[in-house]
Design a protein around this motif. Structure first.
Motif, PDB file in Angstrom:
ATOM      1  N   ALA A 198       1.012  -1.188  -0.026  1.00 47.08           N
ATOM      2  CA  ALA A 198       0.064   0.145   0.005  1.00 47.08           C
ATOM      3  C   ALA A 198       0.784   1.218  -0.028  1.00 47.08           C
ATOM      4  N   ARG A 199       0.357   2.174  -0.644  1.00 51.13           N
ATOM      5  CA  ARG A 199       1.005   3.684  -0.414  1.00 51.13           C
ATOM      6  C   ARG A 199      -0.097   4.614  -0.596  1.00 51.13           C
ATOM      7  N   HIS A 204       5.170  14.280  -1.209  1.00 51.38           N
ATOM      8  CA  HIS A 204       6.038  14.930  -0.281  1.00 51.38           C
ATOM      9  C   HIS A 204       5.518  14.320   1.202  1.00 51.38           C
ATOM     10  N   ALA A 205       4.711  13.771   1.257  1.00 45.68           N
ATOM     11  CA  ALA A 205       4.442  13.172   2.699  1.00 45.68           C
ATOM     12  C   ALA A 205       3.735  11.677   2.506  1.00 45.68           C
ATOM     13  N   ALA A 206       4.372  10.975   1.634  1.00 45.61           N
ATOM     14  CA  ALA A 206       3.791   9.575   1.346  1.00 45.61           C
ATOM     15  C   ALA A 206       4.081   8.493   2.533  1.00 45.61           C
ATOM     16  N   ARG A 207       3.305   7.658   2.571  1.00 46.79           N
ATOM     17  CA  ARG A 207       3.360   6.473   3.738  1.00 46.79           C
ATOM     18  C   ARG A 207       3.335   5.099   2.793  1.00 46.79           C
ATOM     19  N   THR A 223       4.359  -0.047   8.230  1.00 50.40           N
ATOM     20  CA  THR A 223       4.348   1.339   7.574  1.00 50.40           C
ATOM     21  C   THR A 223       5.265   2.263   7.923  1.00 50.40           C
ATOM     22  N   ALA A 224       5.906   2.922   7.030  1.00 49.02           N
ATOM     23  CA  ALA A 224       6.541   4.125   7.430  1.00 49.02           C
ATOM     24  C   ALA A 224       6.660   4.895   6.369  1.00 49.02           C
ATOM     25  N   ALA A 230      10.115   1.400   5.853  1.00 49.54           N
ATOM     26  CA  ALA A 230       9.155   0.323   6.306  1.00 49.54           C
ATOM     27  C   ALA A 230       9.428  -1.034   6.042  1.00 49.54           C
ATOM     28  N   GLU A 231      10.677  -1.234   5.065  1.00 49.40           N
ATOM     29  CA  GLU A 231      11.063  -2.596   4.916  1.00 49.40           C
ATOM     30  C   GLU A 231      11.683  -3.082   6.407  1.00 49.40           C
TER      31      GLU A 231
END
Length: 243
Positions: A198-199, A204-207, A223-224, A230-231
Protein backbone atom coordinates in the motif's frame (compact mmCIF):
# COMPACT_ATOMS: atom_id res chain seq x y z
CA UNK A 1 19.00 60.58 -35.61
CA UNK A 2 18.25 60.63 -31.91
CA UNK A 3 18.36 57.29 -30.17
CA UNK A 4 15.72 56.98 -27.52
CA UNK A 5 16.20 54.88 -24.47
CA UNK A 6 13.81 51.97 -24.31
CA UNK A 7 11.00 52.49 -21.88
CA UNK A 8 11.66 50.49 -18.75
CA UNK A 9 8.79 48.14 -18.01
CA UNK A 10 7.08 48.65 -14.69
CA UNK A 11 8.63 46.35 -12.13
CA UNK A 12 7.45 45.57 -8.67
CA UNK A 13 9.99 46.47 -6.01
CA UNK A 14 11.95 43.46 -4.83
CA UNK A 15 11.18 42.79 -1.20
CA UNK A 16 13.76 40.68 0.52
CA UNK A 17 12.27 38.11 2.87
CA UNK A 18 13.57 37.95 6.40
CA UNK A 19 13.57 35.30 9.06
CA UNK A 20 10.62 35.68 11.38
CA UNK A 21 11.76 36.57 14.91
CA UNK A 22 10.69 33.22 16.37
CA UNK A 23 12.74 31.30 13.81
CA UNK A 24 15.80 33.51 14.29
CA UNK A 25 15.63 32.95 18.06
CA UNK A 26 15.18 29.22 17.53
CA UNK A 27 18.16 28.99 15.15
CA UNK A 28 20.30 30.94 17.61
CA UNK A 29 19.23 28.79 20.56
CA UNK A 30 20.11 25.62 18.62
CA UNK A 31 23.60 26.93 17.85
CA UNK A 32 23.23 27.70 14.14
CA UNK A 33 24.20 31.36 14.70
CA UNK A 34 22.36 32.86 11.68
CA UNK A 35 23.94 35.95 10.14
CA UNK A 36 22.67 36.33 6.55
CA UNK A 37 18.93 35.62 6.43
CA UNK A 38 18.88 34.38 2.82
CA UNK A 39 20.87 31.19 3.36
CA UNK A 40 18.71 30.11 6.31
CA UNK A 41 15.47 30.92 4.53
CA UNK A 42 16.69 28.74 1.67
CA UNK A 43 17.51 25.89 4.07
CA UNK A 44 14.02 26.04 5.59
CA UNK A 45 12.04 26.37 2.35
CA UNK A 46 10.28 23.40 0.77
CA UNK A 47 9.47 23.53 -2.94
CA UNK A 48 5.74 23.67 -2.20
CA UNK A 49 6.17 27.07 -0.53
CA UNK A 50 7.18 28.72 -3.79
CA UNK A 51 4.51 26.93 -5.77
CA UNK A 52 1.76 28.19 -3.50
CA UNK A 53 2.26 31.88 -4.18
CA UNK A 54 3.71 32.47 -0.73
CA UNK A 55 7.18 33.36 -1.94
CA UNK A 56 9.90 32.89 -4.52
CA UNK A 57 12.92 31.91 -2.41
CA UNK A 58 15.19 29.06 -3.46
CA UNK A 59 14.31 25.76 -1.82
CA UNK A 60 16.57 23.59 0.33
CA UNK A 61 17.70 20.99 -2.20
CA UNK A 62 21.16 22.38 -2.99
CA UNK A 63 21.96 22.98 0.67
CA UNK A 64 20.70 19.49 1.51
CA UNK A 65 23.18 18.03 -1.01
CA UNK A 66 26.01 19.92 0.69
CA UNK A 67 24.89 19.23 4.25
CA UNK A 68 24.62 15.51 3.56
CA UNK A 69 28.34 15.42 2.68
CA UNK A 70 29.36 17.53 5.68
CA UNK A 71 27.34 15.28 7.98
CA UNK A 72 28.79 12.09 6.45
CA UNK A 73 32.39 13.25 6.74
CA UNK A 74 31.92 14.52 10.30
CA UNK A 75 30.34 11.28 11.52
CA UNK A 76 32.87 9.14 9.64
CA UNK A 77 35.73 11.06 11.30
CA UNK A 78 34.15 10.62 14.73
CA UNK A 79 33.70 6.88 14.24
CA UNK A 80 37.27 6.47 12.96
CA UNK A 81 38.68 8.18 16.03
CA UNK A 82 36.33 6.42 18.46
CA UNK A 83 37.86 2.95 18.16
CA UNK A 84 39.38 0.31 15.92
CA UNK A 85 36.23 -1.23 14.46
CA UNK A 86 36.66 -2.83 11.00
CA UNK A 87 35.44 -1.14 7.84
CA UNK A 88 32.21 -3.15 7.69
CA UNK A 89 31.20 -2.19 11.22
CA UNK A 90 32.12 1.44 10.60
CA UNK A 91 29.97 1.53 7.46
CA UNK A 92 27.06 -0.05 9.30
CA UNK A 93 27.12 2.58 12.03
CA UNK A 94 27.72 5.43 9.60
CA UNK A 95 24.72 4.47 7.48
CA UNK A 96 22.51 4.34 10.56
CA UNK A 97 23.75 7.61 12.04
CA UNK A 98 23.32 9.68 8.86
CA UNK A 99 20.09 8.03 7.70
CA UNK A 100 17.03 10.08 6.93
CA UNK A 101 15.25 8.51 9.90
CA UNK A 102 17.99 9.62 12.31
CA UNK A 103 18.09 13.13 10.83
CA UNK A 104 14.30 13.37 11.14
CA UNK A 105 14.39 12.17 14.74
CA UNK A 106 16.94 14.84 15.66
CA UNK A 107 14.90 17.45 13.73
CA UNK A 108 11.87 16.65 15.88
CA UNK A 109 13.95 16.70 19.06
CA UNK A 110 15.10 20.28 18.42
CA UNK A 111 11.66 21.51 17.32
CA UNK A 112 12.33 21.96 13.61
CA UNK A 113 8.87 21.08 12.18
CA UNK A 114 7.16 24.38 13.05
CA UNK A 115 9.90 26.42 11.33
CA UNK A 116 9.78 24.72 7.90
CA UNK A 117 8.31 26.92 5.16
CA UNK A 118 5.71 24.76 3.44
CA UNK A 119 2.86 25.49 1.09
CA UNK A 120 -0.60 25.25 2.67
CA UNK A 121 -1.49 22.00 0.93
CA UNK A 122 1.81 20.37 1.86
CA UNK A 123 1.38 21.41 5.48
CA UNK A 124 -2.23 20.21 5.53
CA UNK A 125 -1.02 16.88 4.10
CA UNK A 126 1.38 16.42 7.03
CA UNK A 127 4.56 17.59 5.33
CA UNK A 128 5.91 19.06 8.57
CA UNK A 129 5.96 15.55 10.08
CA UNK A 130 7.36 13.76 7.02
CA UNK A 131 10.61 11.92 7.76
CA UNK A 132 11.78 12.74 4.23
CA UNK A 133 11.21 16.49 4.53
CA UNK A 134 12.51 16.72 8.11
CA UNK A 135 15.65 14.75 7.25
CA UNK A 136 16.30 16.86 4.15
CA UNK A 137 15.85 20.16 5.98
CA UNK A 138 18.09 19.00 8.82
CA UNK A 139 20.85 18.36 6.28
CA UNK A 140 20.15 21.70 4.58
CA UNK A 141 20.64 23.51 7.89
CA UNK A 142 24.00 21.78 8.27
CA UNK A 143 24.86 22.94 4.76
CA UNK A 144 23.89 26.52 5.66
CA UNK A 145 26.04 26.36 8.80
CA UNK A 146 28.98 25.18 6.67
CA UNK A 147 28.50 28.05 4.20
CA UNK A 148 28.31 30.73 6.87
CA UNK A 149 30.74 29.45 9.49
CA UNK A 150 32.98 26.81 7.90
CA UNK A 151 33.56 23.11 8.40
CA UNK A 152 34.83 23.21 11.99
CA UNK A 153 31.73 25.04 13.22
CA UNK A 154 29.42 22.69 11.30
CA UNK A 155 31.23 19.65 12.67
CA UNK A 156 31.02 20.95 16.24
CA UNK A 157 27.29 21.53 15.77
CA UNK A 158 26.82 18.00 14.44
CA UNK A 159 28.71 16.43 17.33
CA UNK A 160 26.51 18.30 19.80
CA UNK A 161 23.20 17.52 18.10
CA UNK A 162 24.18 13.89 17.41
CA UNK A 163 25.81 13.32 20.83
CA UNK A 164 23.21 10.85 22.07
CA UNK A 165 23.30 8.83 18.85
CA UNK A 166 27.10 8.82 18.61
CA UNK A 167 27.54 7.67 22.19
CA UNK A 168 24.61 5.26 22.07
CA UNK A 169 23.89 2.02 20.27
CA UNK A 170 22.59 3.47 17.01
CA UNK A 171 23.83 1.27 14.18
CA UNK A 172 25.72 -1.17 16.42
CA UNK A 173 23.19 -3.93 16.02
CA UNK A 174 22.94 -5.69 12.68
CA UNK A 175 20.45 -4.10 10.30
CA UNK A 176 17.15 -6.03 10.51
CA UNK A 177 17.16 -6.81 6.77
CA UNK A 178 20.67 -8.28 7.00
CA UNK A 179 19.73 -10.17 10.15
CA UNK A 180 16.64 -11.62 8.48
CA UNK A 181 18.64 -12.61 5.40
CA UNK A 182 21.12 -14.47 7.61
CA UNK A 183 18.31 -16.03 9.66
CA UNK A 184 16.66 -17.38 6.52
CA UNK A 185 19.93 -18.80 5.19
CA UNK A 186 20.84 -20.30 8.58
CA UNK A 187 17.46 -22.02 8.79
CA UNK A 188 17.61 -23.27 5.21
CA UNK A 189 14.72 -21.10 4.13
CA UNK A 190 14.14 -19.21 0.91
CA UNK A 191 15.35 -15.59 0.95
CA UNK A 192 12.86 -13.05 2.32
CA UNK A 193 10.66 -11.29 -0.23
CA UNK A 194 9.61 -7.65 0.25
CA UNK A 195 6.49 -6.22 -1.38
CA UNK A 196 4.91 -2.77 -1.18
CA UNK A 197 1.28 -3.56 -0.41
CA UNK A 198 0.00 0.00 0.00
CA UNK A 199 1.04 3.59 -0.65
CA UNK A 200 -0.90 6.61 0.51
CA UNK A 201 -0.52 10.37 0.66
CA UNK A 202 1.11 12.88 -1.71
CA UNK A 203 4.73 12.53 -2.77
CA UNK A 204 6.04 14.90 -0.11
CA UNK A 205 4.22 13.04 2.70
CA UNK A 206 3.88 9.51 1.33
CA UNK A 207 3.41 6.46 3.55
CA UNK A 208 4.44 2.99 2.44
CA UNK A 209 3.22 -0.35 3.78
CA UNK A 210 5.64 -3.21 3.09
CA UNK A 211 5.09 -6.90 3.68
CA UNK A 212 8.03 -9.27 4.06
CA UNK A 213 7.49 -12.99 3.72
CA UNK A 214 9.56 -16.14 3.95
CA UNK A 215 8.07 -19.17 2.21
CA UNK A 216 6.66 -21.78 4.56
CA UNK A 217 7.29 -19.55 7.59
CA UNK A 218 5.01 -16.50 7.51
CA UNK A 219 4.92 -12.77 6.90
CA UNK A 220 4.97 -9.45 8.70
CA UNK A 221 4.30 -5.91 7.61
CA UNK A 222 5.02 -2.35 8.65
CA UNK A 223 4.23 1.20 7.54
CA UNK A 224 6.62 4.17 7.40
CA UNK A 225 7.26 7.37 5.47
CA UNK A 226 9.83 5.73 3.19
CA UNK A 227 10.00 2.35 1.48
CA UNK A 228 13.39 1.56 3.03
CA UNK A 229 12.23 2.34 6.56
CA UNK A 230 9.07 0.26 6.06
CA UNK A 231 11.21 -2.68 4.89
CA UNK A 232 13.46 -2.30 7.95
CA UNK A 233 10.51 -2.25 10.33
CA UNK A 234 8.86 -5.20 8.57
CA UNK A 235 12.06 -7.27 8.85
CA UNK A 236 12.31 -6.34 12.54
CA UNK A 237 8.69 -7.35 13.11
CA UNK A 238 9.26 -10.66 11.29
CA UNK A 239 12.26 -11.52 13.46
CA UNK A 240 10.36 -10.64 16.62
CA UNK A 241 7.52 -12.93 15.56
CA UNK A 242 9.38 -15.88 14.04
CA UNK A 243 13.09 -15.46 14.86
Amino acid sequence: MVLRSPVEPHRRPVVKASLVPETRVWLTDQGFAPAQDAIWLEALTHGSFNGSGLGDAADYQRLEFLGDRVLGLSVAAWLFRAGDAPEGRLSQRLNALVSGATCARIARTIGLPQHIRLGKQARDDGGADSDKILGDVMEALIGACFIEHGFDAAQTLIYRLWARELEGDEGKAKHPKSALQEWAAGNRRAPPVYEVTARSGPDHAARFTVQVSVRNVGEAEATATSKGEAERLAAKAFLERFG
